[in-house]
Write a protein that holds these residues in place. Structure first.
Motif, PDB file in Angstrom:
ATOM      1  N   VAL A   1       0.834  -1.206   0.000  1.00  0.00           N
ATOM      2  CA  VAL A   1       0.000   0.000   0.000  1.00  0.00           C
ATOM      3  C   VAL A   1       0.867   1.254   0.000  1.00  0.00           C
ATOM      4  CG1 VAL A   1      -1.729   1.320   1.294  1.00  0.00           C
ATOM      5  CG2 VAL A   1      -1.925  -1.160   1.126  1.00  0.00           C
ATOM      6  N   CYS A   2       1.982   1.211   0.713  1.00  0.00           N
ATOM      7  CA  CYS A   2       2.834   2.395   0.824  1.00  0.00           C
ATOM      8  C   CYS A   2       3.627   2.676  -0.449  1.00  0.00           C
ATOM      9  CB  CYS A   2       3.778   2.257   2.016  1.00  0.00           C
ATOM     10  SG  CYS A   2       2.915   2.258   3.612  1.00  0.00           S
ATOM     11  N   LYS A   3       3.490   1.816  -1.456  1.00  0.00           N
ATOM     12  CA  LYS A   3       4.135   2.065  -2.748  1.00  0.00           C
ATOM     13  C   LYS A   3       3.129   2.428  -3.835  1.00  0.00           C
ATOM     14  CE  LYS A   3       7.526  -0.592  -4.051  1.00  0.00           C
ATOM     15  NZ  LYS A   3       8.282  -1.820  -4.427  1.00  0.00           N
ATOM     16  N   MET A   4       1.850   2.495  -3.481  1.00  0.00           N
ATOM     17  CA  MET A   4       0.817   2.685  -4.495  1.00  0.00           C
ATOM     18  C   MET A   4       0.860   4.069  -5.146  1.00  0.00           C
ATOM     19  SD  MET A   4      -2.411   0.616  -2.802  1.00  0.00           S
ATOM     20  CE  MET A   4      -3.401   0.525  -4.299  1.00  0.00           C
TER      21      MET A   4
ATOM     22  N   ARG B   1       6.593   5.083 -10.792  1.00  0.00           N
ATOM     23  CA  ARG B   1       7.110   3.846 -11.364  1.00  0.00           C
ATOM     24  C   ARG B   1       8.614   3.919 -11.611  1.00  0.00           C
ATOM     25  NH1 ARG B   1       2.327   3.964 -14.689  1.00  0.00           N
ATOM     26  NH2 ARG B   1       0.822   2.406 -14.015  1.00  0.00           N
ATOM     27  N   ASP B   2       9.105   5.103 -11.977  1.00  0.00           N
ATOM     28  CA  ASP B   2      10.521   5.200 -12.283  1.00  0.00           C
ATOM     29  C   ASP B   2      11.387   5.061 -11.038  1.00  0.00           C
ATOM     30  OD1 ASP B   2       9.274   7.654 -11.652  1.00  0.00           O
ATOM     31  OD2 ASP B   2      10.949   8.804 -12.436  1.00  0.00           O
ATOM     32  N   PHE B   3      10.766   5.002  -9.867  1.00  0.00           N
ATOM     33  CA  PHE B   3      11.498   4.709  -8.636  1.00  0.00           C
ATOM     34  C   PHE B   3      10.900   3.505  -7.915  1.00  0.00           C
ATOM     35  CE2 PHE B   3      12.936   9.112  -9.223  1.00  0.00           C
ATOM     36  CZ  PHE B   3      14.297   8.948  -9.030  1.00  0.00           C
ATOM     37  N   GLY B   4      10.422   2.542  -8.687  1.00  0.00           N
ATOM     38  CA  GLY B   4       9.996   1.265  -8.129  1.00  0.00           C
ATOM     39  C   GLY B   4       8.598   1.237  -7.548  1.00  0.00           C
ATOM     40  N   GLY B   5       7.821   2.301  -7.741  1.00  0.00           N
ATOM     41  CA  GLY B   5       6.475   2.345  -7.189  1.00  0.00           C
ATOM     42  C   GLY B   5       5.432   1.768  -8.128  1.00  0.00           C
ATOM     43  N   LEU B   6       4.188   1.755  -7.661  1.00  0.00           N
ATOM     44  CA  LEU B   6       3.084   1.192  -8.440  1.00  0.00           C
ATOM     45  C   LEU B   6       2.314   2.254  -9.220  1.00  0.00           C
ATOM     46  CD1 LEU B   6       1.694  -1.301  -5.759  1.00  0.00           C
ATOM     47  CD2 LEU B   6       3.373  -1.728  -7.559  1.00  0.00           C
TER      48      LEU B   6
ATOM     49  N   PHE C   1      -5.803   3.235  -3.824  1.00  0.00           N
ATOM     50  CA  PHE C   1      -5.028   3.481  -2.607  1.00  0.00           C
ATOM     51  C   PHE C   1      -5.960   3.709  -1.417  1.00  0.00           C
ATOM     52  CE2 PHE C   1      -3.313   6.921   0.135  1.00  0.00           C
ATOM     53  CZ  PHE C   1      -2.306   6.208   0.760  1.00  0.00           C
ATOM     54  N   CYS C   2      -6.957   4.558  -1.579  1.00  0.00           N
ATOM     55  CA  CYS C   2      -7.884   4.843  -0.482  1.00  0.00           C
ATOM     56  C   CYS C   2      -8.675   3.604  -0.080  1.00  0.00           C
ATOM     57  CB  CYS C   2      -8.839   5.978  -0.879  1.00  0.00           C
ATOM     58  SG  CYS C   2      -8.036   7.596  -1.005  1.00  0.00           S
ATOM     59  N   GLU C   3      -9.079   2.810  -1.064  1.00  0.00           N
ATOM     60  CA  GLU C   3      -9.798   1.573  -0.755  1.00  0.00           C
ATOM     61  C   GLU C   3      -8.918   0.616   0.047  1.00  0.00           C
ATOM     62  OE1 GLU C   3     -12.888   1.286  -4.558  1.00  0.00           O
ATOM     63  OE2 GLU C   3     -10.859   0.468  -4.736  1.00  0.00           O
TER      64      GLU C   3
ATOM     65  N   PRO D   1       4.842   9.585  -0.682  1.00  0.00           N
ATOM     66  CA  PRO D   1       5.522   9.543  -1.983  1.00  0.00           C
ATOM     67  C   PRO D   1       4.918  10.476  -3.032  1.00  0.00           C
ATOM     68  CG  PRO D   1       5.304   7.326  -1.109  1.00  0.00           C
ATOM     69  CD  PRO D   1       4.503   8.223  -0.217  1.00  0.00           C
ATOM     70  N   HIS D   2       3.636  10.808  -2.873  1.00  0.00           N
ATOM     71  CA  HIS D   2       3.010  11.710  -3.841  1.00  0.00           C
ATOM     72  C   HIS D   2       3.709  13.057  -3.845  1.00  0.00           C
ATOM     73  CE1 HIS D   2      -0.052  14.718  -5.108  1.00  0.00           C
ATOM     74  NE2 HIS D   2      -0.288  13.816  -6.047  1.00  0.00           N
ATOM     75  N   GLU D   3       3.995  13.597  -2.667  1.00  0.00           N
ATOM     76  CA  GLU D   3       4.686  14.883  -2.598  1.00  0.00           C
ATOM     77  C   GLU D   3       6.145  14.747  -3.021  1.00  0.00           C
ATOM     78  OE1 GLU D   3       4.377  18.159   0.581  1.00  0.00           O
ATOM     79  OE2 GLU D   3       6.206  17.075   1.135  1.00  0.00           O
ATOM     80  N   LEU D   4       6.808  13.694  -2.556  1.00  0.00           N
ATOM     81  CA  LEU D   4       8.221  13.529  -2.889  1.00  0.00           C
ATOM     82  C   LEU D   4       8.419  13.420  -4.396  1.00  0.00           C
ATOM     83  CD1 LEU D   4      10.970  13.272  -1.429  1.00  0.00           C
ATOM     84  CD2 LEU D   4      10.735  10.803  -1.698  1.00  0.00           C
ATOM     85  N   ALA D   5       7.477  12.810  -5.088  1.00  0.00           N
ATOM     86  CA  ALA D   5       7.565  12.670  -6.543  1.00  0.00           C
ATOM     87  C   ALA D   5       7.543  14.016  -7.250  1.00  0.00           C
ATOM     88  CB  ALA D   5       6.421  11.799  -7.057  1.00  0.00           C
TER      89      ALA D   5
END
Length: 359
Positions: free
Chosen positions: A11-14, A18-23, A30-32, A55-59
């Motif tokens: 969930v913490c990768k959702m 993607r270019d840093f290994g995320g989903l 994600f909310c579900e 991760p949303h902000e860091l991206a």
């Protein structure tokens, strides 16, 4: 839930790119996922929501910062909080940063932290009222191990973090102005991904909202389990008209909030996917719906706790623990409804918003 079990859900990768290994998945999913986790274990859902939204902000920060955090290990997690308790004194190439922040959820599981602060002049006076976020690796801050003494969400381990004169280079400082507005994705090179065009505040609030609604569902589930087995002087609780009426009312209130919040996530995402910037009026409406959803759900959980009778008080079952978790979740600043409802009304009637209220 153990760290290993929580990591296995991904969930913490959702929301991680993607270019840093995320989903890089749809934020509704994600909310579900946060909702489902919190309905099973409120503290685990809370940690997944809070850490998972970072991760949303860091991206949308500097590429160099993303490479430092995820380049060698895409499994790296980032903690917060964003309250502007820090003070950053300008220095060559960056800032000297200090402060103390409470409520760093899941902080023991994280290798980095992104925390709020204000830039000062050389004498320590605030020189810029705009809050910035400062990213620090684990070696540059302390965790106060004895700072988490609370009545609910104990499993989140939301301890205090302390920074003492740490140097933060310029590339680790995130200016959130465009991120809040949902326009930072162009400069970040993520203009082809609707996820990163979503305004940050509404998405961060959606994570907290989902965890809170999940905690309310946990109360509902525990109440249903007790009611199914319980017998009193009046007979089976599952045949008691007052118990059944409360169950119907409260389950409807919780489910209504869930549907409302998830629908809003879809509305905002679809607007971003169409290449449009989300207007303040819609952002205000979404926040209105989020705080009403959590407050209705917590009120429903409270009613179930009270009507269940003396069994609610037993500490050898999940009902009282889930109720405490739900009530604790309501104390997060994003669930405090009156300022949000006030701001929504101001915007609706064409009045300017208070400077500190950012939808």
């Amino acid at each position: 839930m153990s760290e290993q079990a929580l990591r296995s859900t991904e969930v913490c990768k959702m929301l991680q790119p993607r270019d840093f290994g995320g989903l890089e998945t749809h934020p509704r999913r994600f909310c579900e996922a946060v909702l489902e986790l919190a309905a099973c274990a409120p503290s685990a859902g809370w940690v997944a929501g809070v850490i998972g939204v970072h991760p949303h902000e860091l991206a949308l920060g500097s590429r160099l910062l993303q490479e430092e955090v995820w380049g060698e290990d895409p499994e790296t997690w980032i903690a917060s909080p964003y309250a502007p308790h820090g003070r950053a004194r300008p220095a060559e190439g960056g800032y000297v940063f200090s402060g103390r922040w409470p409520f760093s959820s899941g902080t023991d599981l994280c290798q980095w932290v992104t925390i709020g602060g204000l830039v000062t002049d050389a004498d320590g006076n605030v020189a810029d009222p705009v809050v910035k976020h400062f990213a620090l690796p684990r070696a540059d801050y302390e965790i106060d191990e004895d700072s988490w003494r609370v009545m609910g969400l104990r499993g989140t381990g939301s301890k205090d973090v302390v920074v003492r004169d740490a140097f933060v280079p310029e590339h680790r400082v995130i200016d959130t102005t465009d991120i809040v507005a949902g326009t930072a994705h162009h400069a970040a090179g993520r203009q082809d991904t609707p996820l990163y065009a979503m305004p940050r505040n509404g998405l961060f609030a959606a994570a907290v909202t989902a965890a809170t609604l999940g905690a309310a569902r946990a109360v509902l589930g525990a109440y249903a389990a007790v009611t199914r087995e319980r017998e009193s002087l009046t007979g089976k609780s599952s045949l008691d008209p007052f118990q059944l009426a409360a169950f119907g009312e409260c389950s409807a209130d919780i489910d209504t909030g869930v549907l409302h919040v998830l629908t809003d996530v879809d509305r905002v995402y679809d607007l971003c996917a169409a290449g449009r910037t989300v207007p303040v009026s819609l952002r205000a409406e979404v926040r209105r719906n989020q705080v009403r959803a959590t407050n209705r759900a917590a009120a429903a959980a409270d009613k179930l706790f009270r009507i269940a009778g003396g069994v609610s008080l037993r500490t050898d079952g999940p009902l009282e623990r889930n109720w405490r978790d739900c009530q604790a979740a309501l104390h997060h600043i994003l669930n405090v409804q009156d300022p949000v409802l006030h701001g929504y009304g101001l915007d609706y009637f064409g009045h300017p918003l208070p400077p500190k209220l950012k939808f």
